[in-house]
Design an enzyme around this catalytic site. Sequence first.
Site, short mmCIF file in Angstrom:
data_model
loop_
_atom_site.label_atom_id
_atom_site.label_comp_id
_atom_site.label_asym_id
_atom_site.label_seq_id
_atom_site.Cartn_x
_atom_site.Cartn_y
_atom_site.Cartn_z
N GLY A 7 0.87 -1.18 0.00
CA GLY A 7 0.00 0.00 0.00
C GLY A 7 0.90 1.22 0.00
N ALA A 10 0.19 7.77 -0.05
CA ALA A 10 0.87 8.94 0.50
C ALA A 10 1.92 8.54 1.53
CB ALA A 10 -0.18 9.86 1.12
N GLY A 12 2.79 5.48 2.68
CA GLY A 12 3.60 4.32 2.32
C GLY A 12 4.78 4.71 1.44
N ASN A 103 -4.28 4.01 10.81
CA ASN A 103 -5.18 4.59 11.80
C ASN A 103 -6.34 3.62 12.00
OD1 ASN A 103 -3.83 6.98 12.34
ND2 ASN A 103 -4.70 8.00 10.56
N ALA A 129 1.40 12.84 5.31
CA ALA A 129 1.80 12.69 3.92
C ALA A 129 0.63 12.98 3.01
CB ALA A 129 2.29 11.26 3.69
N LYS A 185 -5.08 7.61 19.51
CA LYS A 185 -5.09 8.22 18.17
C LYS A 185 -6.46 8.02 17.50
CE LYS A 185 -2.29 9.26 14.23
NZ LYS A 185 -1.84 8.69 12.99
N ASN A 189 -9.03 10.85 16.01
CA ASN A 189 -9.61 10.78 14.66
C ASN A 189 -11.13 10.61 14.70
OD1 ASN A 189 -7.06 10.98 13.55
ND2 ASN A 189 -6.77 8.78 13.36
N ASN A 193 -11.86 14.19 13.25
CA ASN A 193 -11.98 13.90 11.81
C ASN A 193 -13.44 13.80 11.36
OD1 ASN A 193 -9.21 13.57 12.10
ND2 ASN A 193 -9.11 11.86 10.67
N GLU A 268 -12.44 6.04 6.65
CA GLU A 268 -12.10 4.92 7.55
C GLU A 268 -13.03 4.91 8.78
OE1 GLU A 268 -7.76 6.01 7.77
OE2 GLU A 268 -7.48 3.94 7.10
#
Length: 310
Positions: A7, A10, A12, A103, A129, A185, A189, A193, A268
């Site tokens: 994967g 960004a 990776g 994540n 990233a 984390k 998120n 998020n 996600e």
Amino acid sequence: MKIAIAGSGAIGSGFGYLLKKGGHEVTLMDFWEDHIQAVQQNGLTIAVNGQQDNIDIPMDKPENIQEKFDVVFIFTKSMYLQGMLEAIEHTLAGNTKVVCLLNGLGHEKTIAEYIPKENIIMGTTVWTASLEAPGKTSLMGQGPVEVQEVDPKGKEAALTLVQVLSDCGLNGIYSADVHFTTWRKACVNGTLNTLSALLDANIEELLQSDYVQHLIREIVEEFSRAAKAKGIGLEVEEMITYLNEASKKVGTHYPSMHQDIMNKRPTEVDFLTGEVAKIGAKNGFKTPKSQTLTELIHAKEDVLGISREH
Ligand code: NAD
């Protein structure tokens, strides 16, 4: 070390770049044809904290890669983890270590269906990233990357990995409690998020609203209860303080789920508030905010015509 990135979007690509620069034999694996072709033809173009570079690095689809690796970093989106594990199974030797820095929650259980627990290393990272175009990415920050084994037999491998990460400039840290770090984390998120994506607001704008502050507290309470059901101590007041401190540092930033929605990509959310709602249902307590937020994000994906097929 022979390292693969399973994967190579960004984050990776960014990890692959720094690991290769650090002297390791790195192969990028991915499914996105345009990205693979761009890297094969023109190399990987990357800016690390603004510093531009271009390197030749092998990249292909997993089915075209026949070697086995010492370490595989998984960097898919959460919902594609299972598919990626199936696709790369033939590249894993009996002692290949699989490192998961995605994540979200529940990934350890998925990975354990494919490899022995002593080969799994879990972690989190605060590197950021983005992928601007096929073959063109950027990596920002200084890390760290916090990792820990999930089985005591994997401790030596985790310590070696910390050293490898640090030697390559990725700032590795041995985590004292990777499950706690992962939940903390996920809670950041799952609150910031989701709300940013739904309200189309950056962090600073979000936190100006008393309604948002109240909602955040209620979501954190649900995360805390779900974490407790999993044997993890995520205290509400500590988490709120942590969130406030983290928010001050990012200010006008739009979190990744906001960017996913804006770029019409699936989110996600099922692995954040969705997982909390699942744990609540399994353990007999209600998680109304997590449940509703998950449904609203999916509703937003639907109205924007975003497919969740994988
Ligand atoms: P990403 O979307 O950049 O890449 C994930 C996969 O999607 C890759 O296989 C990539 O090739 C593919 N992809 C991306 N854009 C595509 C397109 N337009 N068409 C077809 N395929 C495409 O995801 P990411 O940001 O690298 O995140 C991977 C994991 O790491 C996630 O779990 C994320 O939450 C986590 N993470 C990301 C960051 C970050 O700053 N990006 C930081 C920490 C953790």
